[in-house]
Write a protein that holds these residues in place. Structure first.
Motif, short mmCIF file in Angstrom:
data_model
loop_
_atom_site.label_atom_id
_atom_site.label_comp_id
_atom_site.label_asym_id
_atom_site.label_seq_id
_atom_site.Cartn_x
_atom_site.Cartn_y
_atom_site.Cartn_z
N GLN A 1 7.32 -2.37 5.77
CA GLN A 1 7.21 -2.13 4.33
C GLN A 1 7.39 -0.65 4.02
O GLN A 1 8.11 -0.27 3.09
N LEU A 2 6.75 0.22 4.80
CA LEU A 2 6.87 1.66 4.60
C LEU A 2 8.30 2.12 4.88
O LEU A 2 8.82 3.01 4.20
N THR A 3 8.94 1.51 5.87
CA THR A 3 10.33 1.84 6.17
C THR A 3 11.23 1.54 4.98
O THR A 3 12.14 2.33 4.66
N ALA A 4 11.00 0.40 4.32
CA ALA A 4 11.79 0.05 3.14
C ALA A 4 11.63 1.11 2.04
O ALA A 4 12.60 1.46 1.35
N VAL B 1 9.13 2.96 -7.82
CA VAL B 1 9.31 1.84 -6.90
C VAL B 1 9.01 2.28 -5.46
O VAL B 1 8.35 1.56 -4.71
N VAL B 2 9.48 3.45 -5.08
CA VAL B 2 9.21 3.98 -3.73
C VAL B 2 7.70 4.08 -3.50
O VAL B 2 7.18 3.66 -2.46
N VAL B 3 6.98 4.65 -4.47
CA VAL B 3 5.54 4.82 -4.32
C VAL B 3 4.84 3.47 -4.22
O VAL B 3 3.96 3.27 -3.37
N ILE B 4 5.22 2.52 -5.06
CA ILE B 4 4.57 1.21 -5.04
C ILE B 4 4.80 0.51 -3.70
O ILE B 4 3.89 -0.09 -3.14
N LEU B 5 6.02 0.59 -3.17
CA LEU B 5 6.29 -0.01 -1.86
C LEU B 5 5.42 0.61 -0.78
O LEU B 5 4.86 -0.08 0.07
N ALA B 6 5.30 1.94 -0.81
CA ALA B 6 4.50 2.64 0.20
C ALA B 6 3.00 2.38 0.00
O ALA B 6 2.24 2.28 0.97
N LEU B 7 2.57 2.24 -1.25
CA LEU B 7 1.15 2.02 -1.53
C LEU B 7 0.64 0.73 -0.91
O LEU B 7 -0.50 0.66 -0.44
N ILE B 8 1.47 -0.30 -0.90
CA ILE B 8 1.05 -1.57 -0.31
C ILE B 8 0.67 -1.37 1.15
O ILE B 8 -0.36 -1.85 1.63
N ALA B 9 1.52 -0.63 1.88
CA ALA B 9 1.25 -0.37 3.29
C ALA B 9 0.03 0.53 3.47
O ALA B 9 -0.85 0.26 4.30
N PHE B 10 -0.05 1.59 2.69
CA PHE B 10 -1.15 2.55 2.85
C PHE B 10 -2.50 1.93 2.53
O PHE B 10 -3.49 2.17 3.22
N THR B 11 -2.58 1.14 1.45
CA THR B 11 -3.87 0.62 1.02
C THR B 11 -4.33 -0.57 1.86
O THR B 11 -5.50 -0.98 1.75
N LEU B 12 -3.46 -1.12 2.68
CA LEU B 12 -3.88 -2.16 3.62
C LEU B 12 -4.30 -1.59 4.97
O LEU B 12 -4.77 -2.32 5.84
N SER B 13 -4.16 -0.27 5.14
CA SER B 13 -4.51 0.37 6.41
C SER B 13 -5.97 0.14 6.80
O SER B 13 -6.26 -0.15 7.97
N PRO B 14 -6.94 0.27 5.88
CA PRO B 14 -8.34 0.01 6.30
C PRO B 14 -8.55 -1.40 6.82
O PRO B 14 -9.35 -1.62 7.74
#
Length: 424
Positions: free
Chosen positions: A346-349, A129-142
């Motif tokens: 999102q990354l903070t969560a 769950v932690v990874v999925i939450l962080a992935l949303i933020a990371f993959t929207l960076s571009p």
């Protein structure tokens, strides 16, 4: 608490609280709706039609959730994780994306009404769950980078504005009480747009007059099944389930609602139903947001009934497109800045959950979280010409940082380090 979950109230307080929920709902719909519309539609008139359909869908979903779904005071909005899927499928036709959203929503609906959802939950360990939450933020960076710097020569102005506005919103989020904290995004949108207008002047497209309240193009769906796009979106819907569950559980526990498991199943079913409807209309699917706990604590109103007039208000706005015209003039740098702030939250969560669940207690447990994020970052920032070399069938999968990050964390958690999970 002034009003409990099922408490009815006089007409004036009902409308007043409903207006409050309406104002809180609008910013997320405007931001993510405008970002998605700019990627999918050519011309301001088509983009505003896209927003109309999105607003109407969210309004309808909100009403149905209050009456027959989870029946909790939760606002709805576009699912940011589906934006990840849409970005990864830019090479595919819009019909394939819409078909994937229809089928993904149908899957959610089926999981909800069949009771099979309880078995699916065991896959989602805290680390995943932690990874999925962080992935949303990371993959929207571009996307954020392109919106801030990709289509302008005013790089210095955009950088200073984005950084300053983000810091101001963070400061206000820290200083403002309860309900006002929920208005920070809306304030940032208004202030940032005003600053851009003062510096560069407003720019309204000439074709804006061609927008009508209702169009035959509201319903323009063609079924097109693309295996790669569909599989990519199924992973996105895994994250959407987590988002939905987290929102329902957080508000349900706060107001001590009964039968939370049953409410979760009904909520997921309705969310799935309206995701399928969104696909038929050609817009991004909705999900419940976790904004409500702070609003409930600040106002003392946990009643679900004010969200019904809020949903009606959204539907009314959808059929008054002149109210949505200003969306076409919101500068892209402001949309990018708001998205930067939201993804920071999102990354903070994700980090909060990692600390709360003590998800990292050894090198291997840290690797389960860190390596999938690096895989996602590498793919998200890979050159477009490199991704274009991938076979079309698997491009939406191998070229999607979110999907590959999710696959990697599932492999690490449930296969490679399966025997070590208890020692973590």
């Amino acid at each position: 608490m002034n009003y409990g979950l099922n408490d009815r109230m006089p007409l004036f307080p009902l409308l007043l609280y409903g207006l409050q929920w309406l104002v809180i709902s609008i910013p997320s719909i405007i931001i993510l709706g405008a970002v998605t519309a700019s990627m999918n539609q050519e011309g301001a008139a088509q983009q505003i039609l896209y927003i109309q359909k999105l607003v109407a869908t969210v309004g309808g979903g909100l009403i149905v959730q209050m009456l027959w779904g989870h029946r909790l005071p939760l606002v709805m909005g576009p699912a940011s994780v589906l934006l990840v899927g849409i970005i990864s499928a830019t090479a595919a036709r819009a019909d394939a994306v819409n078909t994937a959203i229809v089928l993904g929503g149908a899957l959610l609906f089926g999981l909800g009404i069949s009771g099979m959802f309880d078995k699916v939950q065991s896959v989602f360990t805290p680390r995943i769950v932690v990874v999925i939450l962080a992935l949303i933020a990371f993959t929207l960076s571009p996307v954020i980078v392109r919106m801030l710097f990709g289509r302008t020569t005013d790089v210095l102005f955009n950088f200073i504005l984005a950084l300053s506005l983000s810091l101001v919103m963070i400061y206000l989020n820290n200083r403002l009480p309860g309900m006002w904290r929920s208005m920070v995004v809306f304030m940032g949108l208004v202030v940032g747009t005003t600053v851009c207008f003062l510096v560069k002047g407003p720019q309204f497209p000439a074709e804006i007059g061609s927008v009508s309240a209702f169009s035959a193009h509201w319903f323009d769906f063609t079924f097109q099944l693309d295996g790669g796009v569909l599989l990519s979106f199924l992973f996105c819907y895994m994250a959407l389930i987590l988002n939905e569950l987290g929102s329902i559980q957080s508000v349900g526990q706060q107001i001590k609602a009964d039968k939370l498991n049953e409410r979760s199943r009904r909520g997921i079913s309705v969310t799935g139903l309206f995701n399928s409807l969104s696909g038929l209309l050609g817009v991004i699917g909705p999900v419940d947001y976790s904004l409500s706990p702070g609003v409930i604590a600040a106002t003392g109103c946990a009643s679900r009934f004010p969200l019904i007039p809020a949903g009606v208000g959204l539907i009314m706005i959808a059929f008054m497109p002149s109210w949505l015209v200003f969306i076409s003039a919101i500068p892209e740098v402001i949309l990018g800045t708001i998205l930067l702030y939201l993804m920071g939250s999102q990354l903070t969560a994700a980090l909060q959950m990692m600390a709360r669940e003590k998800s990292v207690s050894s090198f291997n447990s840290g690797l389960i979280i860190g390596f999938p994020l690096m895989v996602a970052l590498v793919i998200s920032f890979a050159p477009e010409q490199a991704l274009a070399e991938l076979p079309p069938l698997i491009r939406p999968i191998l070229g999607n940082g979110f999907v590959m990050g999710t696959l990697t964390v599932l492999l690490l958690e449930h296969v490679i380090f399966k025997d070590e999970k208890k020692s973590f």
